[in-house]
Structures are given as C-alpha cells and as structure tokens.
Design a protein around this motif. Structure first.
Motif, PDB file in Angstrom:
ATOM      1  N   ARG A 109       0.827  -1.202   0.000  1.00 29.45           N
ATOM      2  CA  ARG A 109       0.000   0.000   0.000  1.00 29.45           C
ATOM      3  C   ARG A 109       0.867   1.260   0.000  1.00 29.45           C
ATOM      4  N   LEU A 110       1.919   1.256   0.795  1.00 27.87           N
ATOM      5  CA  LEU A 110       2.829   2.400   0.816  1.00 27.87           C
ATOM      6  C   LEU A 110       3.467   2.621  -0.553  1.00 27.87           C
ATOM      7  N   ASN A 111       3.834   1.536  -1.187  1.00 32.81           N
ATOM      8  CA  ASN A 111       4.444   1.631  -2.511  1.00 32.81           C
ATOM      9  C   ASN A 111       3.477   2.238  -3.525  1.00 32.81           C
ATOM     10  N   GLU A 112       2.234   1.794  -3.475  1.00 33.55           N
ATOM     11  CA  GLU A 112       1.220   2.298  -4.411  1.00 33.55           C
ATOM     12  C   GLU A 112       0.874   3.768  -4.137  1.00 33.55           C
ATOM     13  N   GLN A 113       0.938   4.169  -2.885  1.00 34.88           N
ATOM     14  CA  GLN A 113       0.469   5.495  -2.495  1.00 34.88           C
ATOM     15  C   GLN A 113       1.581   6.541  -2.417  1.00 34.88           C
ATOM     16  N   ARG A 114       2.817   6.138  -2.591  1.00 34.46           N
ATOM     17  CA  ARG A 114       3.916   7.104  -2.574  1.00 34.46           C
ATOM     18  C   ARG A 114       3.791   8.022  -3.786  1.00 34.46           C
ATOM     19  N   PRO A 115       3.742   9.333  -3.592  1.00 32.67           N
ATOM     20  CA  PRO A 115       3.520  10.244  -4.713  1.00 32.67           C
ATOM     21  C   PRO A 115       4.630  10.174  -5.767  1.00 32.67           C
ATOM     22  N   ALA A 116       4.248  10.301  -7.013  1.00 29.75           N
ATOM     23  CA  ALA A 116       5.215  10.317  -8.109  1.00 29.75           C
ATOM     24  C   ALA A 116       6.155  11.497  -7.926  1.00 29.75           C
ATOM     25  N   GLY A 117       7.410  11.257  -8.161  1.00 32.73           N
ATOM     26  CA  GLY A 117       8.398  12.322  -8.043  1.00 32.73           C
ATOM     27  C   GLY A 117       8.965  12.484  -6.647  1.00 32.73           C
ATOM     28  N   LYS A 118       8.372  11.822  -5.662  1.00 30.65           N
ATOM     29  CA  LYS A 118       8.891  11.897  -4.292  1.00 30.65           C
ATOM     30  C   LYS A 118       9.939  10.806  -4.104  1.00 30.65           C
ATOM     31  N   ALA A 119      10.953  11.092  -3.318  1.00 31.48           N
ATOM     32  CA  ALA A 119      12.004  10.101  -3.071  1.00 31.48           C
ATOM     33  C   ALA A 119      11.411   8.830  -2.484  1.00 31.48           C
ATOM     34  N   GLN A 120      12.110   7.722  -2.671  1.00 33.44           N
ATOM     35  CA  GLN A 120      11.646   6.453  -2.115  1.00 33.44           C
ATOM     36  C   GLN A 120      11.460   6.576  -0.598  1.00 33.44           C
ATOM     37  N   LEU A 121      10.459   5.885  -0.085  1.00 32.26           N
ATOM     38  CA  LEU A 121      10.224   5.844   1.351  1.00 32.26           C
ATOM     39  C   LEU A 121      11.203   4.854   1.979  1.00 32.26           C
ATOM     40  N   ASN A 122      11.973   5.312   2.940  1.00 30.24           N
ATOM     41  CA  ASN A 122      12.913   4.446   3.647  1.00 30.24           C
ATOM     42  C   ASN A 122      12.158   3.601   4.670  1.00 30.24           C
ATOM     43  N   VAL A 123      12.472   2.320   4.723  1.00 34.03           N
ATOM     44  CA  VAL A 123      11.700   1.386   5.547  1.00 34.03           C
ATOM     45  C   VAL A 123      12.617   0.567   6.449  1.00 34.03           C
ATOM     46  N   LEU A 124      12.205   0.447   7.709  1.00 34.52           N
ATOM     47  CA  LEU A 124      12.815  -0.495   8.640  1.00 34.52           C
ATOM     48  C   LEU A 124      11.790  -1.567   8.981  1.00 34.52           C
ATOM     49  N   ILE A 125      12.224  -2.796   9.048  1.00 38.64           N
ATOM     50  CA  ILE A 125      11.363  -3.890   9.492  1.00 38.64           C
ATOM     51  C   ILE A 125      11.445  -3.978  11.009  1.00 38.64           C
ATOM     52  N   GLN A 126      10.286  -3.950  11.656  1.00 40.71           N
ATOM     53  CA  GLN A 126      10.270  -4.077  13.116  1.00 40.71           C
ATOM     54  C   GLN A 126      10.285  -5.555  13.485  1.00 40.71           C
ATOM     55  N   VAL A 127      11.205  -5.913  14.351  1.00 37.34           N
ATOM     56  CA  VAL A 127      11.384  -7.305  14.764  1.00 37.34           C
ATOM     57  C   VAL A 127      10.929  -7.464  16.209  1.00 37.34           C
ATOM     58  N   ASN A 128      10.111  -8.469  16.457  1.00 35.45           N
ATOM     59  CA  ASN A 128       9.708  -8.804  17.825  1.00 35.45           C
ATOM     60  C   ASN A 128      10.791  -9.696  18.413  1.00 35.45           C
ATOM     61  N   ILE A 129      11.880  -9.072  18.819  1.00 33.04           N
ATOM     62  CA  ILE A 129      13.073  -9.831  19.203  1.00 33.04           C
ATOM     63  C   ILE A 129      12.893 -10.576  20.523  1.00 33.04           C
ATOM     64  N   SER A 130      11.953 -10.112  21.368  1.00 30.50           N
ATOM     65  CA  SER A 130      11.723 -10.772  22.650  1.00 30.50           C
ATOM     66  C   SER A 130      10.684 -11.879  22.548  1.00 30.50           C
TER      67      SER A 130
END
Length: 228
Positions: A109-130
């Motif tokens: 959804r983020l990929n589809e909704q990112r406006p044209a011409g705007k830089a790529q959205l930087n993404v971190l994956i949240q890990v449930n490490i505990s």
C-alpha cells in the motif's frame, strides 16, 4: 541556554561517550528525536540545535506539526508508531521513513500510495526480538520474506531493522536481544545493499545498544521532557 538545548546537548554527549567507550566513530550512531505529543515550537527549537531526524508515533499529532515546519527543508520525519492499513496514505505522502513495517500488505500500500516524483520511502522492518505475544513486529523467521517484498517495490528502500526489546532490568537478557538484532542486521546486509540502519536503544539503554551495534537510538523524554 534553554532547558531543551541543555537536555539535547546532554543526550548528544551520552551518545558520543558511548561511541568512544565502544571504540566506534562518533558518526556511527544517529539520534532520532522522538517528538510525539510535543508542539512544533519545540521541534523547531531542537532543529535549531542541529537535530534533523524526528520520530512521530501518532499521525494526527504529526500532521499538526509537519505542515507547520514545512519551511525546514532538510528536516526528516520518521513514523515510528503502529501503522494500520487505512492510514498508510498519510505516511506515504508526508514521511521520509517508516520504522515499524511488519506486514507485506502495508508495504504494498505504501508503494502504491507514494507520490510520483517523491524520493523512495525508507523502511525499517520491526522485529519482535523478545517474542512477546502482545508486542508488534515480525518473528525472526519472517524477516527474509518481508525484506524480499520490500526490495521488489520500486517506491520503497529497505534500510534495516528496528526493535523494542523486552522491558527488563536484567542487563544480560537485554544484551542478548541486542546481540541477536546485530546478527540479524549483519545477515540482512549480506543480501540487501541499501541496509545500513539498526534502530535500537532508548533513554534507559542507549549505551548498551550502542555497545552492541546500534546505528540509531530513539530518544524522547530525555530531550523534550516528560509528556504533558
């Protein structure tokens, strides 16, 4: 010097000292100032002290600040709260980073909704490490599959991993979770060339997180003061 400026300086000194003690260069760790519930005026003051990266947990709160600070051209907005699928457009249109990705549906959804011409959205994956049932984040075994999805989406860039470790006073247990995150981060780097961010460590444990390899720490109260 204002109270905020003094507190900000103290946090920066703690990060510097932790880097020195760990034998890491000062620029190895970035500070994400968590500005949730704080007014735009405080964010602006922190920006004037040299801070550029700000983290927001709640979209309604953030969207009162982001337009008010639009004149700060190089400010970076990081969304660090839980993101529901019906709220993805706001993040896609107004933020530079998402630190809490845990579902491929959200990524698409983020990929589809990112406006044209705007830089790529930087993404971190949240890990449930505990491995706590009530905690957000993917299981360790799910990281690779979600990373592959992000890598396939042209408007997103996979930058790394984030975690909120178990709330415990057992330093050895906490250290073990940070060490596991660092190992997972190293493995992810081997397969994804843009991965450079390991976000872990907050006010109470930033020194330990830096010692174990964090490249970003998230600090709110120690900079901005307690929630009003």
């Amino acid at each position: 010097m204002s109270i905020l400026a003094d507190q900000y300086r103290r946090v920066c000194q703690r990060i510097q000292q932790a880097c020195d003690e760990s034998g890491r260069p000062a620029d190895a760790v970035s500070l994400l100032a968590v500005s949730k519930f704080k007014p735009a005026s405080m964010v602006r003051e922190c920006y004037q002290q040299g801070q550029r990266q700000f983290g927001e947990n709640y979209l309604q709160d953030a969207m009162e600040k982001i337009p008010a600070l639009a004149d700060l051209a190089d400010i970076e907005w990081h969304f660090i709260g839980a993101l529901q699928s019906n709220k993805t457009r706001t993040v896609a249109e107004h933020f530079d980073w998402l630190a809490t990705l845990e579902r491929d549906k959200i990524a698409r959804r983020l990929n589809e909704q990112r406006p044209a011409g705007k830089a790529q959205l930087n993404v971190l994956i949240q890990v449930n490490i505990s491995g706590e049932e009530q905690k957000s984040g993917v299981a360790v075994a799910e990281i690779a599959a979600l990373a592959a999805v992000v890598e396939s989406l042209p408007n997103l860039t996979l930058r790394g991993l984030m975690c909120v470790p178990e709330a415990t006073s057992d330093e050895s247990q906490l250290r073990g979770q940070f060490q596991q995150m660092k190992q997972l981060f190293n493995e992810l780097q081997q397969h994804h060339s843009c991965v450079d961010t390991l976000s872990m460590g907050m006010s109470a444990d930033l020194e330990l997180a830096i010692a174990e390899g964090a490249t970003q720490v998230r600090i709110g109260t120690d900079i901005f003061g307690a929630r009003d």
